[in-house]
Write a protein that holds these residues in place. Structure first.
Motif, mmCIF file in Angstrom:
data_model
loop_
_atom_site.group_PDB
_atom_site.id
_atom_site.type_symbol
_atom_site.label_atom_id
_atom_site.label_comp_id
_atom_site.label_asym_id
_atom_site.label_seq_id
_atom_site.Cartn_x
_atom_site.Cartn_y
_atom_site.Cartn_z
ATOM 1 N N ASP A 97 -21.124 -46.960 -55.895
ATOM 2 C CA ASP A 97 -21.527 -47.450 -57.217
ATOM 3 C C ASP A 97 -21.775 -48.952 -57.201
ATOM 4 O OD1 ASP A 97 -21.283 -44.887 -58.207
ATOM 5 O OD2 ASP A 97 -19.316 -45.231 -59.119
ATOM 6 N N ILE A 98 -20.841 -49.712 -56.656
ATOM 7 C CA ILE A 98 -20.994 -51.171 -56.636
ATOM 8 C C ILE A 98 -22.152 -51.558 -55.716
ATOM 9 C CG2 ILE A 98 -19.317 -51.737 -54.825
ATOM 10 C CD1 ILE A 98 -19.725 -53.617 -58.133
ATOM 11 N N LYS A 99 -22.340 -50.803 -54.648
ATOM 12 C CA LYS A 99 -23.454 -51.038 -53.731
ATOM 13 C C LYS A 99 -24.787 -50.868 -54.464
ATOM 14 C CE LYS A 99 -25.107 -49.086 -49.381
ATOM 15 N NZ LYS A 99 -24.784 -48.097 -48.354
ATOM 16 N N TYR A 100 -24.884 -49.830 -55.268
ATOM 17 C CA TYR A 100 -26.108 -49.598 -56.040
ATOM 18 C C TYR A 100 -26.413 -50.797 -56.943
ATOM 19 C CZ TYR A 100 -29.097 -48.096 -59.832
ATOM 20 O OH TYR A 100 -30.087 -48.052 -60.769
ATOM 21 N N HIS A 101 -25.408 -51.255 -57.675
ATOM 22 C CA HIS A 101 -25.628 -52.370 -58.606
ATOM 23 C C HIS A 101 -25.997 -53.657 -57.877
ATOM 24 C CE1 HIS A 101 -24.593 -50.292 -62.255
ATOM 25 N NE2 HIS A 101 -23.516 -49.798 -61.672
ATOM 26 N N LEU A 102 -25.336 -53.945 -56.782
ATOM 27 C CA LEU A 102 -25.610 -55.193 -56.060
ATOM 28 C C LEU A 102 -26.938 -55.159 -55.310
ATOM 29 C CD1 LEU A 102 -22.068 -56.084 -54.677
ATOM 30 C CD2 LEU A 102 -23.284 -57.174 -56.562
ATOM 31 N N MET A 103 -27.392 -53.963 -54.949
ATOM 32 C CA MET A 103 -28.646 -53.876 -54.213
ATOM 33 C C MET A 103 -29.853 -53.657 -55.122
ATOM 34 S SD MET A 103 -27.480 -51.785 -50.798
ATOM 35 C CE MET A 103 -29.051 -51.971 -49.959
#
Length: 144
Positions: A97-103
């Motif tokens: 989830d955090i990867k999606y937002h940061l990328m």
């Protein structure tokens, strides 16, 4: 761009809902709605907008954000930002989830730079409470 500046820019673009480079009253309303608060009054939004010396671009946003941080607990402020993504209050975020937002937001992170300094745990989660401690104190909290 340094990591701290990327995080600030990501916060700015999350609020700049219409992606025009400025945060306006509509962007504030949309940001509140995304956080689940649908009944924000025009007066409240107008008061927020009056705090800015002019149109809120990224530079003004940084100056205003810095002013708000004076006299507050920066660790608590950062924790509160992460808590938006953790409604159950677990203290961890799913890495995907955090990867999606940061990328996908603003000045996008690459997969290589994402978790280099703050690796995910064996379950694939980011311990954001520990991350906030490291950001504000510069070292990992000793285990109790």
């Amino acid at each position: 761009m340094p990591t701290k500046q990327r995080l600030n820019y990501s916060a700015f673009t999350i609020m700049d809902q219409n992606r025009d480079g400025f945060i306006d009253k509509g962007d504030l309303r949309d940001t509140y709605a995304a956080l689940g608060r649908l009944n924000v009054g025009n007066d409240e939004l107008d008061e927020m907008m009056k705090e800015a010396p002019g149109p809120i671009n990224f530079t003004i946003f940084l100056a205003m954000f810095g002013e708000k941080l004076k006299g507050t607990d920066p660790e608590e402020t950062i924790l509160n930002a992460f808590k938006i993504f953790d409604p159950e209050g677990t203290g961890v975020l799913r890495g995907d989830d955090i990867k999606y937002h940061l990328m996908s937001q603003a000045d996008k992170f690459t997969e290589d730079e994402m978790f280099t300094n703050f690796p995910l745990d064996v379950a694939g989660n980011l311990d954001y409470k520990n991350l906030c401690y490291i950001i504000t104190h510069g070292e990992e909290k000793e285990q109790e």
